[in-house]
Design a protein around this motif. Structure first.
Motif, PDB file in Angstrom:
ATOM      1  N   MET A 168       0.838  -1.221   0.000  1.00  0.00           N
ATOM      2  CA  MET A 168       0.000   0.000   0.000  1.00  0.00           C
ATOM      3  C   MET A 168       0.871   1.269   0.000  1.00  0.00           C
ATOM      4  O   MET A 168       1.800   1.370   0.797  1.00  0.00           O
ATOM      5  N   PRO A 169       0.560   2.243  -0.870  1.00  0.00           N
ATOM      6  CA  PRO A 169       1.348   3.489  -0.824  1.00  0.00           C
ATOM      7  C   PRO A 169       1.074   4.272   0.455  1.00  0.00           C
ATOM      8  O   PRO A 169      -0.035   4.258   0.965  1.00  0.00           O
ATOM      9  N   GLU A 170       2.116   4.917   0.957  1.00  0.00           N
ATOM     10  CA  GLU A 170       1.965   5.746   2.165  1.00  0.00           C
ATOM     11  C   GLU A 170       2.172   7.208   1.789  1.00  0.00           C
ATOM     12  O   GLU A 170       3.115   7.543   1.066  1.00  0.00           O
ATOM     13  N   PHE A 171       1.313   8.069   2.324  1.00  0.00           N
ATOM     14  CA  PHE A 171       1.398   9.504   2.032  1.00  0.00           C
ATOM     15  C   PHE A 171       1.721  10.289   3.295  1.00  0.00           C
ATOM     16  O   PHE A 171       0.985  10.211   4.270  1.00  0.00           O
ATOM     17  N   THR A 172       2.808  11.025   3.282  1.00  0.00           N
ATOM     18  CA  THR A 172       3.149  11.881   4.419  1.00  0.00           C
ATOM     19  C   THR A 172       2.977  13.335   3.977  1.00  0.00           C
ATOM     20  O   THR A 172       3.588  13.744   2.980  1.00  0.00           O
ATOM     21  N   PRO A 173       2.153  14.108   4.699  1.00  0.00           N
ATOM     22  CA  PRO A 173       1.964  15.512   4.286  1.00  0.00           C
ATOM     23  C   PRO A 173       3.275  16.303   4.318  1.00  0.00           C
ATOM     24  O   PRO A 173       4.052  16.177   5.263  1.00  0.00           O
ATOM     25  N   VAL A 174       3.499  17.076   3.268  1.00  0.00           N
ATOM     26  CA  VAL A 174       4.712  17.902   3.189  1.00  0.00           C
ATOM     27  C   VAL A 174       4.321  19.391   3.194  1.00  0.00           C
ATOM     28  O   VAL A 174       4.871  20.177   3.950  1.00  0.00           O
ATOM     29  N   ILE A 175       3.349  19.756   2.348  1.00  0.00           N
ATOM     30  CA  ILE A 175       2.868  21.147   2.337  1.00  0.00           C
ATOM     31  C   ILE A 175       1.343  21.128   2.285  1.00  0.00           C
ATOM     32  O   ILE A 175       0.753  20.527   1.383  1.00  0.00           O
ATOM     33  N   GLU A 176       0.731  21.775   3.250  1.00  0.00           N
ATOM     34  CA  GLU A 176      -0.739  21.826   3.293  1.00  0.00           C
ATOM     35  C   GLU A 176      -1.280  22.764   2.227  1.00  0.00           C
ATOM     36  O   GLU A 176      -0.635  23.737   1.845  1.00  0.00           O
ATOM     37  N   LYS A 177      -2.506  22.490   1.855  1.00  0.00           N
ATOM     38  CA  LYS A 177      -3.198  23.270   0.830  1.00  0.00           C
ATOM     39  C   LYS A 177      -3.187  24.785   1.120  1.00  0.00           C
ATOM     40  O   LYS A 177      -2.879  25.593   0.241  1.00  0.00           O
ATOM     41  N   ASP A 178      -3.481  25.174   2.366  1.00  0.00           N
ATOM     42  CA  ASP A 178      -3.522  26.603   2.710  1.00  0.00           C
ATOM     43  C   ASP A 178      -2.153  27.256   2.559  1.00  0.00           C
ATOM     44  O   ASP A 178      -2.043  28.417   2.161  1.00  0.00           O
ATOM     45  N   GLU A 179      -1.133  26.502   2.904  1.00  0.00           N
ATOM     46  CA  GLU A 179       0.228  27.019   2.788  1.00  0.00           C
ATOM     47  C   GLU A 179       0.602  27.196   1.309  1.00  0.00           C
ATOM     48  O   GLU A 179       1.232  28.182   0.942  1.00  0.00           O
ATOM     49  N   ILE A 180       0.183  26.255   0.472  1.00  0.00           N
ATOM     50  CA  ILE A 180       0.449  26.381  -0.971  1.00  0.00           C
ATOM     51  C   ILE A 180      -0.209  27.670  -1.476  1.00  0.00           C
ATOM     52  O   ILE A 180       0.413  28.460  -2.188  1.00  0.00           O
ATOM     53  N   HIS A 181      -1.453  27.895  -1.076  1.00  0.00           N
ATOM     54  CA  HIS A 181      -2.164  29.094  -1.529  1.00  0.00           C
ATOM     55  C   HIS A 181      -1.492  30.374  -1.030  1.00  0.00           C
ATOM     56  O   HIS A 181      -1.395  31.349  -1.771  1.00  0.00           O
ATOM     57  N   ARG A 182      -1.003  30.347   0.195  1.00  0.00           N
ATOM     58  CA  ARG A 182      -0.283  31.522   0.726  1.00  0.00           C
ATOM     59  C   ARG A 182       0.974  31.783  -0.102  1.00  0.00           C
ATOM     60  O   ARG A 182       1.289  32.930  -0.434  1.00  0.00           O
ATOM     61  N   GLN A 183       1.690  30.723  -0.428  1.00  0.00           N
ATOM     62  CA  GLN A 183       2.933  30.870  -1.191  1.00  0.00           C
ATOM     63  C   GLN A 183       2.655  31.355  -2.616  1.00  0.00           C
ATOM     64  O   GLN A 183       3.418  32.151  -3.162  1.00  0.00           O
ATOM     65  N   ILE A 184       1.564  30.863  -3.200  1.00  0.00           N
ATOM     66  CA  ILE A 184       1.210  31.309  -4.554  1.00  0.00           C
ATOM     67  C   ILE A 184       0.876  32.800  -4.534  1.00  0.00           C
ATOM     68  O   ILE A 184       1.318  33.561  -5.396  1.00  0.00           O
ATOM     69  N   SER A 185       0.130  33.248  -3.515  1.00  0.00           N
ATOM     70  CA  SER A 185      -0.183  34.683  -3.398  1.00  0.00           C
ATOM     71  C   SER A 185       1.089  35.505  -3.261  1.00  0.00           C
ATOM     72  O   SER A 185       1.216  36.582  -3.854  1.00  0.00           O
ATOM     73  N   ARG A 186       2.021  34.984  -2.465  1.00  0.00           N
ATOM     74  CA  ARG A 186       3.283  35.691  -2.234  1.00  0.00           C
ATOM     75  C   ARG A 186       4.044  35.881  -3.556  1.00  0.00           C
ATOM     76  O   ARG A 186       4.431  37.001  -3.895  1.00  0.00           O
ATOM     77  N   ILE A 187       4.229  34.799  -4.319  1.00  0.00           N
ATOM     78  CA  ILE A 187       5.016  34.969  -5.555  1.00  0.00           C
ATOM     79  C   ILE A 187       4.226  35.718  -6.628  1.00  0.00           C
ATOM     80  O   ILE A 187       4.810  36.415  -7.445  1.00  0.00           O
ATOM     81  N   ALA A 188       2.893  35.590  -6.612  1.00  0.00           N
ATOM     82  CA  ALA A 188       2.074  36.320  -7.599  1.00  0.00           C
ATOM     83  C   ALA A 188       2.267  37.828  -7.421  1.00  0.00           C
ATOM     84  O   ALA A 188       2.307  38.577  -8.406  1.00  0.00           O
ATOM     85  N   LYS A 189       2.398  38.263  -6.178  1.00  0.00           N
ATOM     86  CA  LYS A 189       2.624  39.698  -5.903  1.00  0.00           C
ATOM     87  C   LYS A 189       3.975  40.127  -6.470  1.00  0.00           C
ATOM     88  O   LYS A 189       4.092  41.187  -7.078  1.00  0.00           O
ATOM     89  N   ILE A 190       4.990  39.296  -6.243  1.00  0.00           N
ATOM     90  CA  ILE A 190       6.340  39.634  -6.723  1.00  0.00           C
ATOM     91  C   ILE A 190       6.353  39.676  -8.256  1.00  0.00           C
ATOM     92  O   ILE A 190       6.874  40.617  -8.861  1.00  0.00           O
ATOM     93  N   ILE A 191       5.746  38.665  -8.876  1.00  0.00           N
ATOM     94  CA  ILE A 191       5.715  38.605 -10.345  1.00  0.00           C
ATOM     95  C   ILE A 191       4.949  39.820 -10.900  1.00  0.00           C
ATOM     96  O   ILE A 191       5.378  40.453 -11.863  1.00  0.00           O
ATOM     97  N   SER A 192       3.832  40.156 -10.265  1.00  0.00           N
ATOM     98  CA  SER A 192       3.023  41.294 -10.717  1.00  0.00           C
ATOM     99  C   SER A 192       3.810  42.606 -10.632  1.00  0.00           C
ATOM    100  O   SER A 192       3.644  43.494 -11.470  1.00  0.00           O
ATOM    101  N   THR A 193       4.651  42.717  -9.618  1.00  0.00           N
ATOM    102  CA  THR A 193       5.491  43.906  -9.475  1.00  0.00           C
ATOM    103  C   THR A 193       6.594  43.902 -10.533  1.00  0.00           C
ATOM    104  O   THR A 193       6.835  44.908 -11.205  1.00  0.00           O
ATOM    105  N   ASP A 194       7.246  42.759 -10.687  1.00  0.00           N
ATOM    106  CA  ASP A 194       8.371  42.661 -11.622  1.00  0.00           C
ATOM    107  C   ASP A 194       7.964  42.944 -13.074  1.00  0.00           C
ATOM    108  O   ASP A 194       8.758  43.464 -13.848  1.00  0.00           O
TER     109      ASP A 194
END
Ligand code: IMP
Ligand code: MG
Length: 173
Positions: A1-27
């Motif tokens: 059976m495959p085992e899954f260990t959480p590495v990055i939670e969904k909310d954290e991914i969304h926070r990180q995407i918002s963070r880089i989207a701001k930088i890209i939008s500025t650049d």
């Protein structure tokens, strides 16, 4: 059976995407940007990222490279399965991938895109995994850095499965 260990939670991914989207939008403020997603892994990340960019003129295109097949180790034999349709001559291009591991895929894709003479090419990845880096690829924007392991979820697959998982998990077969 495959085992899954959480590495990055969904909310954290969304926070990180918002963070880089701001930088890209500025650049790229006041400029036109062509996002080129690397299929299939980048489709969810790109969909979330593009909706957070505050740029007026954004184009989206995709290309597809293949190197893994049904394996967790890169074959290091990169093949272009689908090319871009948009004319990127003289345009600012941002290549968007799910994960940069050995870097071989990205280096191959960037040199392929350079042939179309865009005015600039930058690299954006959801995950920068430097464990097995073999090619000197410069990652301009990364959401997260992960040291090692084979990851699935949020677009990342193992043998085409698990792309739909909402967070990112370490997969142990
Ligand atoms: P690279 O050429 O080794 O940098 O690998 C690039 C491609 O391999 C990525 O675009 C992914 O599609 C895939 N890949 C690399 N590492 C993983 C992983 O941990 N999980 C799922 N796919 C991966
Ligand atoms: Mg990929």
């Amino acid at each position: 059976m495959p085992e899954f260990t959480p590495v990055i939670e969904k909310d954290e991914i969304h926070r990180q995407i918002s963070r880089i989207a701001k930088i890209i939008s500025t650049d790229y403020k006041g400029r036109e940007l062509v996002l080129i997603g690397v299929l299939k892994g980048a489709f969810i990340f790109l969909a979330d990222l593009v909706r957070q960019l505050t740029l007026e003129k954004v184009m989206v295109d995709f290309l597809q490279a293949s190197s893994y097949g049904a394996d967790t180790v890169s074959s290091e034999n990169i093949r272009l399965k689908k090319d871009i349709d948009v004319d990127i001559f003289g345009k600012d291009v941002l290549v968007v991938d799910d994960i940069v591991d050995t870097g071989l895929t990205m280096v191959h894709l960037v040199s392929h895109l350079e042939r179309f003479s865009p005015s600039s090419i930058k690299v954006c990845t959801m995950i920068d995994k430097s464990e097995r880096r073999k090619a000197a690829v410069h990652v301009d924007y990364a959401c997260s850095t992960v040291k090692k392991g084979f990851l699935v979820g949020y677009g990342l697959d193992y043998a085409e499965y698990y792309r739909n998982m909402p967070g990112i998990y370490h997969l142990k077969l």
